[in-house]
Design a protein around this motif. Structure first.
Motif, PDB file in Angstrom:
ATOM      1  N   SER A   1       0.844  -1.191   0.000  1.00 12.51           N
ATOM      2  CA  SER A   1       0.000   0.000   0.000  1.00 12.51           C
ATOM      3  C   SER A   1       0.879   1.240   0.000  1.00 12.51           C
ATOM      4  O   SER A   1       1.969   1.254   0.587  1.00 12.51           O
TER       5      SER A   1
ATOM      6  N   PHE B   1      -2.462   4.044   2.953  1.00 12.11           N
ATOM      7  CA  PHE B   1      -2.223   3.885   4.387  1.00 12.11           C
ATOM      8  C   PHE B   1      -3.037   4.894   5.197  1.00 12.11           C
ATOM      9  O   PHE B   1      -3.609   4.548   6.237  1.00 12.11           O
TER      10      PHE B   1
ATOM     11  N   LEU C   1      -6.869   3.690   4.811  1.00  8.50           N
ATOM     12  CA  LEU C   1      -7.131   2.425   5.500  1.00  8.50           C
ATOM     13  C   LEU C   1      -6.787   2.510   6.981  1.00  8.50           C
ATOM     14  O   LEU C   1      -7.427   1.866   7.822  1.00  8.50           O
TER      15      LEU C   1
ATOM     16  N   ARG D   1      -9.067   1.468  10.119  1.00  8.47           N
ATOM     17  CA  ARG D   1      -8.642   0.509  11.152  1.00  8.47           C
ATOM     18  C   ARG D   1      -8.807   1.103  12.556  1.00  8.47           C
ATOM     19  O   ARG D   1      -9.245   0.409  13.480  1.00  8.47           O
TER      20      ARG D   1
ATOM     21  N   SER E   1      -1.483 -10.942   7.559  1.00  9.30           N
ATOM     22  CA  SER E   1      -2.803 -10.313   7.690  1.00  9.30           C
ATOM     23  C   SER E   1      -3.342 -10.549   9.109  1.00  9.30           C
ATOM     24  O   SER E   1      -3.098 -11.619   9.690  1.00  9.30           O
TER      25      SER E   1
ATOM     26  N   LEU F   1      -1.533  -3.939   8.472  1.00  7.96           N
ATOM     27  CA  LEU F   1      -1.538  -2.998   7.357  1.00  7.96           C
ATOM     28  C   LEU F   1      -0.107  -2.550   7.115  1.00  7.96           C
ATOM     29  O   LEU F   1       0.515  -1.915   7.984  1.00  7.96           O
TER      30      LEU F   1
END
Length: 509
Positions: free
Chosen positions: A358, A363, A366, A370, A420, A423
């Motif tokens: 990413s 970032f 997302l 998050r 996973s 991030l």
């Protein structure tokens, strides 16, 4: 001779105009009932051209030859006109075979009897010639079957007129102009039949041949001026049927009124059936499609069609009259390629090309999501900021291709270690960021330390040049309600301290 030439020029001119207009209408329209209209034009051409040649014949044999040629067209003119009317009004489909026999049996027998008249004289009881209008002309006395053919033709013309009157009344008089033209054209054809039987002024002319061009021209004017065969409607229908989109016409009760070929193929592929004009299915996937079809707002659904994932954009357009809703036009367009292209563009916009991680934009977006998701959840959110030590020296010593290799392999190390749902992003240059959720500080630090050791041991090899690159890291734990910007600032400060303290280490704030 002058009158004969005038008649010939008149007939030929009108015939050429009729052929041109008929072919143009057929090319523009292409509907099923323009085919008999085109055949009608050819029948008229055989008739008229044969009669023109008969008028200019110089011997009895020539006159007989051209007269026989006329009968390739004469018997079928009224029959084809009635067929056009039946197909136009939708009456031909009900008893097609029976109607075909009733309409065309007598014309076919007429053609056979005319070509073989010398053996039985059923069509013409006698045929001779006389000198008239400065030329030879046939004198034909009608036989029994010629009377039958004349009655049949008259009935065909009257039936055609009745069909068009009925259709006009059914449409509440929407086509009075075309009806008037059709009525006059039919009267012209009947007048030709009548005059051919009575032969006024004693001239052995074929009055039907003289009246028929006027009939054809009036019909063509009705088609072109009043859209008699509904060229516009048929054009719309052809676009509807030929569309690659699945199009449905639904009433206010969501019952299907009509659908095109693409919709039928899509129903078959999805296992959708129809009962009492309602769409039914037992497939959950197809059920999602039907649910989207019932909505009025646009939506995109993913369907499994022919063992392949496809995306369809479902849109609705309300139809009605005078402000009253009458139903909906539902359009299902396959947008798979466009959807995949948009997804690829989104991916490229959110992905760093060199590392395949990413990028900063992704970032930031997302990361905000998050943090919002983590509110009220057990555990903690940690942010790691990483920077490759002395990366500029790698570029200066080994070249930028080697530097690119380091970035790619380092990204691979990150993805292998921080799995996973972590991030991972490349913020730019040799700077990276990792957001992770762990139960406590000890586990987060253990994970970060393990990567520090992995990175330190990794050997980069570029065409025989082997070297190692360490990494400095800063780590911080998110405080309740802390923003991403504040979190990144604190982790960046920790990273700075790691560099200041000698690099190749982790600093926790």
């Amino acid at each position: 001779m002058l009158l004969t030439n005038f008649i010939s020029i008149y007939l030929l001119s009108v015939t050429v105009a009729v052929v041109f207009c008929t072919v143009q209408i057929r090319a523009m329209n292409g509907s099923r009932y323009t085919l008999p209209a085109l055949l009608l034009c050819f029948a008229v051409c055989f008739y008229i051209l044969g009669y023109v040649m008969e008028l200019s014949g110089n011997s009895y044999e020539e006159l007989i030859f051209w007269n026989r040629l006329e009968y390739i067209g004469i018997p079928f003119v009224s029959a084809l006109w009635l067929t056009t009317g039946l197909m136009y009004t939708g009456c031909f489909e009900r008893r097609r075979k029976l109607l075909f026999v009733a309409i065309f049996l007598i014309p076919i027998i007429t053609l056979v009897l005319r070509l073989t008249n010398d053996y039985h004289y059923l069509y013409f009881s006698s045929v001779s010639y006389t000198q008239a209008l400065d030329g030879l002309m046939l004198v034909k006395k009608p036989g029994v079957w010629m009377t039958v053919q004349a009655i049949h033709s008259g009935l065909m013309i009257l039936a055609s007129l009745a069909l068009f009157i009925y259709d006009s009344v059914k449409r509440a008089g929407e086509q009075l102009g075309s009806l008037l033209l059709i009525s006059v054209s039919s009267a012209s054809a009947i007048a030709g039949l009548f005059l051919s039987q009575k032969r006024p002024m004693g001239l052995p002319l074929d009055y039907m041949a003289l009246c028929l061009p006027l009939t054809c021209m009036l019909v063509i004017v009705a088609i072109l001026r009043y859209d008699l065969i509904e060229t516009k409607a048929i054009a719309r229908s052809r676009v509807f049927d030929a569309s690659r989109d699945a199009i449905l016409l639904m009433n206010r009760q969501n019952r299907v009124v009509d659908f095109n070929r693409s919709a039928k193929e899509l129903f078959s592929a999805l296992g959708i059936s129809m009962d009492n004009r309602m769409l039914l299915t037992h497939s959950p996937e197809a059920a999602a499609f039907l649910a989207a079809m019932k909505k009025t707002e646009p939506s995109v659904v993913k369907l499994r069609v022919h063992q392949e994932d496809r995306y369809f954009n479902i849109s609705s357009e309300q139809i009605g009259r005078r402000g009253m809703p009458g139903g909906w036009i539902k359009n299902a367009r396959d947008v798979t390629e466009l959807y995949q292209l948009n997804e690829e563009l989104k991916r490229q916009a959110m992905t760093d090309e060199l590392s395949a991680l990413s990028n900063r934009r992704a970032f930031l977006r997302l990361g905000q999501e998050r943090l919002a998701q983590a509110e009220g959840c057990p555990g903690f959110v940690y942010l790691l900021m990483l920077d490759l030590d002395h990366f500029k020296d790698v570029n200066d010593c080994y070249g930028h291709p080697t530097g690119d290799l380091v970035i790619k392999q380092f990204a691979g190390l990150l993805k292998a270690h921080f799995t996973s749902p972590c991030l991972i992003a490349r913020l730019g240059g040799e700077e990276f960021a990792i957001m992770l959720a762990e139960p406590d500080d000890h586990q987060a630090l253990e994970l970060a330390t393990g990567f520090l050791q992995t990175a330190e041991r990794h050997v980069y090899d570029f065409f025989g040049d082997r070297f190692q690159v360490s990494v400095s890291m800063g780590m911080t734990r998110r405080l309740p309600g802390q923003s991403l910007e504040s979190l990144m600032g604190r982790a960046d400060k920790a990273l700075y301290l790691s560099k200041e303290r000698g690099r190749n280490r982790i600093t926790v704030l």
